[in-house]
Design a protein around this motif. Sequence first.
Motif, PDB file in Angstrom:
ATOM      1  N   ARG A 126       0.835  -1.199   0.000  1.00  0.00           N
ATOM      2  CA  ARG A 126       0.000   0.000   0.000  1.00  0.00           C
ATOM      3  C   ARG A 126       0.872   1.252   0.000  1.00  0.00           C
ATOM      4  NH1 ARG A 126      -5.156   0.695  -1.242  1.00  0.00           N
ATOM      5  NH2 ARG A 126      -5.824  -1.061   0.011  1.00  0.00           N
ATOM      6  N   GLU A 127       1.895   1.279   0.865  1.00  0.00           N
ATOM      7  CA  GLU A 127       2.720   2.473   0.986  1.00  0.00           C
ATOM      8  C   GLU A 127       3.647   2.626  -0.215  1.00  0.00           C
ATOM      9  OE1 GLU A 127       2.206   4.854   3.260  1.00  0.00           O
ATOM     10  OE2 GLU A 127       0.549   3.541   3.815  1.00  0.00           O
ATOM     11  N   ALA A 128       4.129   1.501  -0.738  1.00  0.00           N
ATOM     12  CA  ALA A 128       4.985   1.573  -1.924  1.00  0.00           C
ATOM     13  C   ALA A 128       4.200   2.196  -3.084  1.00  0.00           C
ATOM     14  CB  ALA A 128       5.478   0.174  -2.307  1.00  0.00           C
ATOM     15  N   LEU A 129       2.943   1.801  -3.191  1.00  0.00           N
ATOM     16  CA  LEU A 129       2.107   2.318  -4.273  1.00  0.00           C
ATOM     17  C   LEU A 129       1.862   3.819  -4.083  1.00  0.00           C
ATOM     18  CD1 LEU A 129       0.459   1.351  -6.731  1.00  0.00           C
ATOM     19  CD2 LEU A 129      -1.511   1.192  -5.209  1.00  0.00           C
ATOM     20  N   ARG A 130       1.632   4.201  -2.827  1.00  0.00           N
ATOM     21  CA  ARG A 130       1.400   5.614  -2.557  1.00  0.00           C
ATOM     22  C   ARG A 130       2.638   6.437  -2.930  1.00  0.00           C
ATOM     23  NH1 ARG A 130      -1.934   7.460   1.626  1.00  0.00           N
ATOM     24  NH2 ARG A 130      -1.341   5.807   3.053  1.00  0.00           N
ATOM     25  N   TRP A 131       3.828   5.909  -2.590  1.00  0.00           N
ATOM     26  CA  TRP A 131       5.075   6.609  -2.863  1.00  0.00           C
ATOM     27  C   TRP A 131       5.323   6.714  -4.367  1.00  0.00           C
ATOM     28  CZ3 TRP A 131       9.890   4.492  -4.667  1.00  0.00           C
ATOM     29  CH2 TRP A 131      10.956   5.390  -4.592  1.00  0.00           C
ATOM     30  N   LEU A 132       5.037   5.619  -5.077  1.00  0.00           N
ATOM     31  CA  LEU A 132       5.294   5.575  -6.509  1.00  0.00           C
ATOM     32  C   LEU A 132       4.323   6.473  -7.291  1.00  0.00           C
ATOM     33  CD1 LEU A 132       6.014   1.827  -7.223  1.00  0.00           C
ATOM     34  CD2 LEU A 132       7.526   3.751  -7.697  1.00  0.00           C
ATOM     35  N   ARG A 133       3.062   6.463  -6.883  1.00  0.00           N
ATOM     36  CA  ARG A 133       2.034   7.117  -7.690  1.00  0.00           C
ATOM     37  C   ARG A 133       1.581   8.454  -7.115  1.00  0.00           C
ATOM     38  NH1 ARG A 133       1.519   6.515 -12.445  1.00  0.00           N
ATOM     39  NH2 ARG A 133      -0.678   7.058 -12.336  1.00  0.00           N
ATOM     40  N   GLN A 134       1.994   8.742  -5.896  1.00  0.00           N
ATOM     41  CA  GLN A 134       1.610  10.000  -5.233  1.00  0.00           C
ATOM     42  C   GLN A 134       0.095  10.204  -5.294  1.00  0.00           C
ATOM     43  OE1 GLN A 134       4.020  12.005  -3.854  1.00  0.00           O
ATOM     44  NE2 GLN A 134       5.694  10.725  -4.563  1.00  0.00           N
ATOM     45  N   GLY A 135      -0.659   9.136  -5.218  1.00  0.00           N
ATOM     46  CA  GLY A 135      -2.109   9.264  -5.201  1.00  0.00           C
ATOM     47  C   GLY A 135      -2.749   9.616  -6.531  1.00  0.00           C
ATOM     48  N   GLN A 136      -1.933   9.579  -7.590  1.00  0.00           N
ATOM     49  CA  GLN A 136      -2.479   9.930  -8.910  1.00  0.00           C
ATOM     50  C   GLN A 136      -3.445   8.870  -9.419  1.00  0.00           C
ATOM     51  OE1 GLN A 136       1.324  10.716 -10.989  1.00  0.00           O
ATOM     52  NE2 GLN A 136      -0.002  11.819 -12.397  1.00  0.00           N
ATOM     53  N   PHE A 137      -4.539   9.305 -10.037  1.00  0.00           N
ATOM     54  CA  PHE A 137      -5.441   8.360 -10.698  1.00  0.00           C
ATOM     55  C   PHE A 137      -4.849   7.972 -12.052  1.00  0.00           C
ATOM     56  CE2 PHE A 137      -9.690   8.294  -8.538  1.00  0.00           C
ATOM     57  CZ  PHE A 137      -9.260   8.907  -7.381  1.00  0.00           C
ATOM     58  N   VAL A 138      -5.210   6.813 -12.552  1.00  0.00           N
ATOM     59  CA  VAL A 138      -4.795   6.416 -13.896  1.00  0.00           C
ATOM     60  C   VAL A 138      -5.993   6.611 -14.817  1.00  0.00           C
ATOM     61  CG1 VAL A 138      -3.928   4.556 -15.354  1.00  0.00           C
ATOM     62  CG2 VAL A 138      -3.258   4.681 -12.933  1.00  0.00           C
ATOM     63  N   ASN A 139      -5.802   7.401 -15.852  1.00  0.00           N
ATOM     64  CA  ASN A 139      -6.890   7.570 -16.822  1.00  0.00           C
ATOM     65  C   ASN A 139      -6.840   6.448 -17.842  1.00  0.00           C
ATOM     66  OD1 ASN A 139      -8.164  10.009 -15.898  1.00  0.00           O
ATOM     67  ND2 ASN A 139      -6.236  11.023 -16.481  1.00  0.00           N
ATOM     68  N   LEU A 140      -7.951   5.787 -18.005  1.00  0.00           N
ATOM     69  CA  LEU A 140      -7.985   4.663 -18.929  1.00  0.00           C
ATOM     70  C   LEU A 140      -8.395   5.148 -20.312  1.00  0.00           C
ATOM     71  CD1 LEU A 140      -9.731   2.044 -16.645  1.00  0.00           C
ATOM     72  CD2 LEU A 140      -7.326   2.128 -17.308  1.00  0.00           C
ATOM     73  N   PRO A 141      -7.848   4.516 -21.357  1.00  0.00           N
ATOM     74  CA  PRO A 141      -8.234   4.907 -22.716  1.00  0.00           C
ATOM     75  C   PRO A 141      -9.688   4.525 -23.004  1.00  0.00           C
ATOM     76  CG  PRO A 141      -6.825   2.973 -22.752  1.00  0.00           C
ATOM     77  CD  PRO A 141      -6.854   3.449 -21.329  1.00  0.00           C
ATOM     78  N   ASP A 142     -10.245   5.153 -24.019  1.00  0.00           N
ATOM     79  CA  ASP A 142     -11.605   4.803 -24.434  1.00  0.00           C
ATOM     80  C   ASP A 142     -11.659   3.330 -24.819  1.00  0.00           C
ATOM     81  OD1 ASP A 142     -12.292   7.392 -24.062  1.00  0.00           O
ATOM     82  OD2 ASP A 142     -11.942   7.963 -26.169  1.00  0.00           O
ATOM     83  N   GLY A 143     -12.812   2.765 -24.613  1.00  0.00           N
ATOM     84  CA  GLY A 143     -12.971   1.366 -25.015  1.00  0.00           C
ATOM     85  C   GLY A 143     -12.504   0.397 -23.949  1.00  0.00           C
TER      86      GLY A 143
END
Lengths: 309, 499
Positions: A126-143
């Motif tokens: 959980r913390e590794a992910l927070r550190w790596l992504r800084q809480g950023q959402f991932v926008n998924l492509p259409d489709g």
Amino acid sequence: MKRYFREISVAGALVVLLLALAIFAPAFYQPQPLISLLTREAPTLVVACGMALVIISRQIDISVGSQFAVCSVSGGLLAAQGWPLPLACLASIVVGGLMGAFNGWLIAGLRLPSIVVTLATMVTWREALRWLRQGQFVNLPDGTQWFGLSQSAGQWTLIVAALIILIALAFSMKHLAAGRFVYAVGTDAEAARLAGIRPQLTTFAVFVFMGALVGLAAMMNVVQSPQVDPKSGFGLELKVIAAVVVGGVAISGGRGKLWGVFAGLLLLACISPALTHLHIEAYWEKAIQGAIILLAVVADGLRTRKQTN
Amino acid sequence: MKFLLQLSAVTKSFGAVRALKGVSFDLQAGEVHALLGENGAGKSTLIKVITGAHQPDGGSIAINGERVTHLTPASAHKLGIACIYQQPALFPDLTVAENIGLRLESAGAFHRVNWAARTKRALELLQRIGADISPDAEVRSLSMPEQQLVEIACAIGAGARIVIMDEPTASLTQKEQHLLFAVVKDLRANGVGVIYISHRLEEIFALADRVTVLRDGESIGTHRVEEMNEALLIKLMVGREVAAIYPPSESTPGNVVLSLKNLSCAAGGVNQVNLEVRAGEIVGLAGLVGAGRTELARTLFGITPADFGEIYLSGQCVRISSPAEAVAHGIAYVPEDRRRHGVILEMPIAHNMTMAIHQRIFPGAWLRFGAEKTLALDYIRDLAIKAYGPGAPGGSLSGGNQQKVSLARWLATKPKLLILDEPTQGVDVGAKSEIHKIIRRLAKEGLAVLMISSDLPEVLGMSDRIAVMREGTIVSELPGKSDAHEVMAAALGQTEAAK
């Protein structure tokens, strides 16, 4: 009949709740909200199936929520990079399986207690992910959302997929030698070892399988929205453990049926909408869920006490 | 003459088993009274009655001349009874002073501990018995004899007048034994009565004033040690004739199936074992509890793999490092504790029977319930297992029938060598003789059988050959129809005395 008392009583409670709703709040039975409810619970069901196996083998995995987040973000990032969705799903399953293998190596290989190991990996992932992504959402492509299908087709795909996994696993637990190994190891690992079964290998495999199922469930959740929330899966472990315990799997291992887990999950999931329709304040949801879990544990406790006396 | 303890006609039964059949026993102040008997003679039960752990069914107990009813561990403690077990029951993570304090300080849960006084008292007690142990040492860091000394210090601190020692020297070196003997003699000089249990006859002659021999739950007599010699004691312990209820041997030994050369396992306490078992032969493994018989079986079966020596199966040298490998080599092991390890009580007996043969009966991964049921029905008929069907859970069967299910699981592996560990322990008489017949039949069919048993008549009645173990190794090999005295003498390490 007596053997499946726990499973039958959970199913009975679910039926009573559904009947009560049919009488007092028929509005509950509108198709669209129901389908949405089932779709939301489909990934949870997949994780709960894995958790049932883990608990039957007398272990526990509280890192599933964090694994879920890591798998969601990795799968989502790959999809955003232009990977075809099936490949991204496969990658997510592999990532989950690897995290499960890490748990399994520590638990089965080094014989560390699973509660501590998975507590550590829960926090770490959980913390590794927070550190790596800084809480950023991932926008998924259409489709990507709903596999590029219509919403209703996508929802049905997820529900059917979850049910297929449930049925396949329930069948395997009964008809595959591996399923019996899981029960044997959970009941008495030493007896299983004396019979030439390898308890450590069985435990390791169960954790890898748990991780892979989490990877799949994560993608079943990802396709439901246009973005991937890096905090997804928070608290998932408690939800699935509750469903498994309510569904009649003995926390002391060796006993339980997957269809009981299915009933347990539905029972817990229906409480919130039921309260809304019965015009009871939503604050009661957690209290009622807690009461159901307590009831399940007390029933198990009484059962084992009767056996030992 | 002052009696610290008098038991008269004490009886105790566990279910159908009569462990004590009217035992009388007394202990005087300032004496060491040895208690002697073979495995299962009732020594442990008698001790547990004295310490209040078991309630006797009949008879009376008097302590210091007063009759006591409803003795509990707590009231026995108050009456000055202390028991020092072979495995000291101390808390390993606490210091010596804390352990002693826990036993001796009776303050409430919120009482403030006086650490200085606690440490001082511990030190005084330890010095009184001549033990060079620091009160601040963690018990975990102490050796087994040092822990026993701490137990003795507790007993003295509690003002115990009756001290029971259950095989205190089993794990001691020569030097530590002398220290312990000095402590025991000191206790005696101070007017304490000591009940001393040991399998080592020389200790009894060195230490005891009187000796009581138990056999089959009965007291065979109390004698002054000066009036006895070793041969006489062994005779008293063994006593009975071997009943002729055992089925006769019908097989002629064939090729050597198992051959052990200097097999050792330091962790399991198996030391330089040499043994041969032939096809169609039943070899009985005799010895006292703790002689290393189960440990040898566990080493052979790969549970605690050997670290030295060789195992030959049908002439081929093999390495066995796990039960799975042992099964693959054609070894089957029916373990001692069937309720724990032999049968999974929650599972149907059919599942139990196929537990060790999954690869063979279910090629591929799919279970085949038809094949499983046929196999289960075959064994139910063949071994006359009383159960309502293959679906009956293991826990619903009687002890003898559970043992047969355990046996069926291992016969299903089609082994070359069958190791039986206490095959009839806790089994009623009828089932016992059925199991004996089955073992005989299996030997006749060409199976090599290695049978561990603490039941001396069983070993004598069933074995074609008897190997006697003592302290992890085989000290003597005797022919099947040997004399009970000889086996017991070898197990006690008294081969000269028996001759």
